[in-house]
Every structure is written in C-alpha cells, then in structure tokens.
Design an enzyme around this catalytic site. Structure first.
Site, mmCIF file in Angstrom:
data_model
loop_
_atom_site.group_PDB
_atom_site.id
_atom_site.type_symbol
_atom_site.label_atom_id
_atom_site.label_comp_id
_atom_site.label_asym_id
_atom_site.label_seq_id
_atom_site.Cartn_x
_atom_site.Cartn_y
_atom_site.Cartn_z
ATOM 1 N N ASP A 24 1.102 52.276 77.675
ATOM 2 C CA ASP A 24 0.372 51.449 76.707
ATOM 3 C C ASP A 24 0.022 52.304 75.483
ATOM 4 O O ASP A 24 -0.068 53.539 75.584
ATOM 5 C CB ASP A 24 -0.945 50.953 77.322
ATOM 6 C CG ASP A 24 -0.709 50.024 78.496
ATOM 7 O OD1 ASP A 24 0.392 49.446 78.585
ATOM 8 O OD2 ASP A 24 -1.637 49.886 79.323
HETATM 9 N N1 URA Z 1 -0.788 51.399 83.831
HETATM 10 C C1 URA Z 1 -1.445 50.903 82.768
HETATM 11 O O1 URA Z 1 -2.302 50.043 82.897
HETATM 12 N N2 URA Z 1 -1.121 51.389 81.546
HETATM 13 C C2 URA Z 1 -0.187 52.364 81.338
HETATM 14 O O2 URA Z 1 0.048 52.774 80.185
HETATM 15 C C3 URA Z 1 0.471 52.866 82.472
HETATM 16 C C4 URA Z 1 0.158 52.377 83.703
#
Ligand code: URA
Length: 230
Positions: free
Chosen positions: A102
C-alpha cells in the site's frame, strides 16, 4: 514460447525448416544444442539457428528497494510518485513489482523483469512467508495470536486466511508472518479487532530480507544467492 514456434515465426523459416534445423542439431539455446521442439524458451534465452541469431535474449534484472511511504506500487500513476520512479535504470519500463505494498506501507519491495520468478513469490498459494512489522493505534489483544493462527474468515473472498504467526513486540507493536497475500490483508486482520494499523513495514519476503544498509528510497541489485533462493 515453444522452440519450434519461435523458429517458425521467423520470416525466413518455414515449419519444415524449423523441424530440420532441430533434427540436425543446428539450434542452440544459450549455447547448448537443443533438439526438443517443445523446449520452452524464456525471454532471457539467446537462441541461434544455423549460426544466425533468432533471439538475442535480454538480461534478467532483479532489485530490492526500501519503499518509503507515499509512493504507490504501480508502474504509472497520474497523481502520486511510483516506486519505479525511484529506480535509476534505463530499462525500468520493462520492470514490474513482485508483491505490491500500500502507499503508506514501507519496507521490502522486489522489482524484476522476470515474470516466472516473481510468480513464485506472489502466487496466492505461494507458501513463502512474508514478514511485516505492525504498529497499531490501540493495545494488541493477546488473543489475536490464537485468532490469527486459526485463520480469519474473509467474506469478500469467501475464505479463511492461512495460519499466520503473530509475535507481540510491545503493547502496540507486533511482527506478523503471512503465507499468502490478500488485498490489504494485514490491515483487514487487525481491523477485525477494531485496531487500526498506524504503520506497516515489510521486513522479508520468503528468504529475501530487506538489506539494513538501504535507507528509505534506496535500492540495490539482488545477489545471485538471493535470486536463486526463491
Ligand atoms: N497488508 C496490508 O494491509 N498492506 C500492505 O501494504 C501489505 C500487506
């Protein structure tokens, strides 16, 4: 692509020519004679037929990047800088991300042009552990250790998450090892316990660990050992 198809795709070669070249041992893949028409040729392989180049073979590229917050895991984005903007590589348009993060997640991101290699890391059924350090808004309920190990039901995908290992590092910090990669998985798992994730950092993907010498935004090529370990 199959070797016989690659050969027959050449404007100067018919299918019959391709068969003959193979039967006579006049086809080399990365310098080795190959007679098997069904041999799968990778984009990175150098192929010659009767001494003439058929495919020059591009170089396989593998990098680890310490992703900073604020960069999106996409090759292009109209609004935000992308992680590929951090790579000073002339062929970065050919690279893709093996396991997105993310925008506000930091840590280990692997980037390559080798689709077969990245699939081994990112297929939903890949058993390779992905390790995250998680900070949360509230104290982590120790019962989460058992709940995460048992698996949580994700209604959207209609599945139970694979057993995950949660190690408490402090009242609001933990290390979580997942053996799959569902959309926003870590945030959704803590969200189930009404505990928002305030910071998320990926430390490891399978055998590959984020190099502590890399600061946020820095990257390096993977070593031969790291590439082969996947
Ligand atoms: N899980 C999440 O919620 N975000 C990420 O970036 C990676 C794993």
């Amino acid at each position: 692509m199959r070797l016989d198809r690659l050969l027959a795709n050449q404007p100067h070669l018919s299918r019959q020519d391709a068969r003959l070249l193979l039967a006579r041992g006049q086809v080399r893949v990365d310098g080795q004679v190959v007679r098997d028409a069904a041999h799968e040729v990778r984009a990175f392989a150098r192929v010659e037929a009767d001494g003439l180049p058929i495919q020059s073979g591009c170089t396989a590229r593998y990098f680890m990047l310490h992703k900073p917050a604020g960069y999106v895991s996409a090759t292009r984005d109209p609004q935000h800088p992308t992680v590929l903007d951090l790579l000073e590589e002339s062929d970065r348009a050919d690279l893709h991300i093996a396991g997105r993060l993310d925008g506000n997640t930091t840590g280990l991101l692997l980037v390559t042009n080798d689709g077969r290699w990245s699939r081994r890391l990112t297929q939903p059924d890949s058993q390779l552990g992905k390790v995250y350090r998680v900070d949360t808004a509230h104290d982590i309920d120790p019962a989460c250790v058992e709940h995460f190990a048992a698996g949580l039901y994700f209604r959207f995908e209609n599945l139970i998450t694979r057993p995950a290992r949660l190690e408490l590092l402090g009242p609001r910090q933990a290390r979580l090892t997942l053996h799959e990669g569902r959309y926003h998985q870590v945030k959704r798992m803590f969200g189930r316990f009404r505990n928002p994730v305030t910071a998320l950092h990926r430390e490891r993907m399978g055998p590959i660990v984020l190099d502590p010498a890399l600061g946020p935004g820095q990257y390096r090529a993977l070593t031969i050992e790291e590439i082969a370990s996947v």
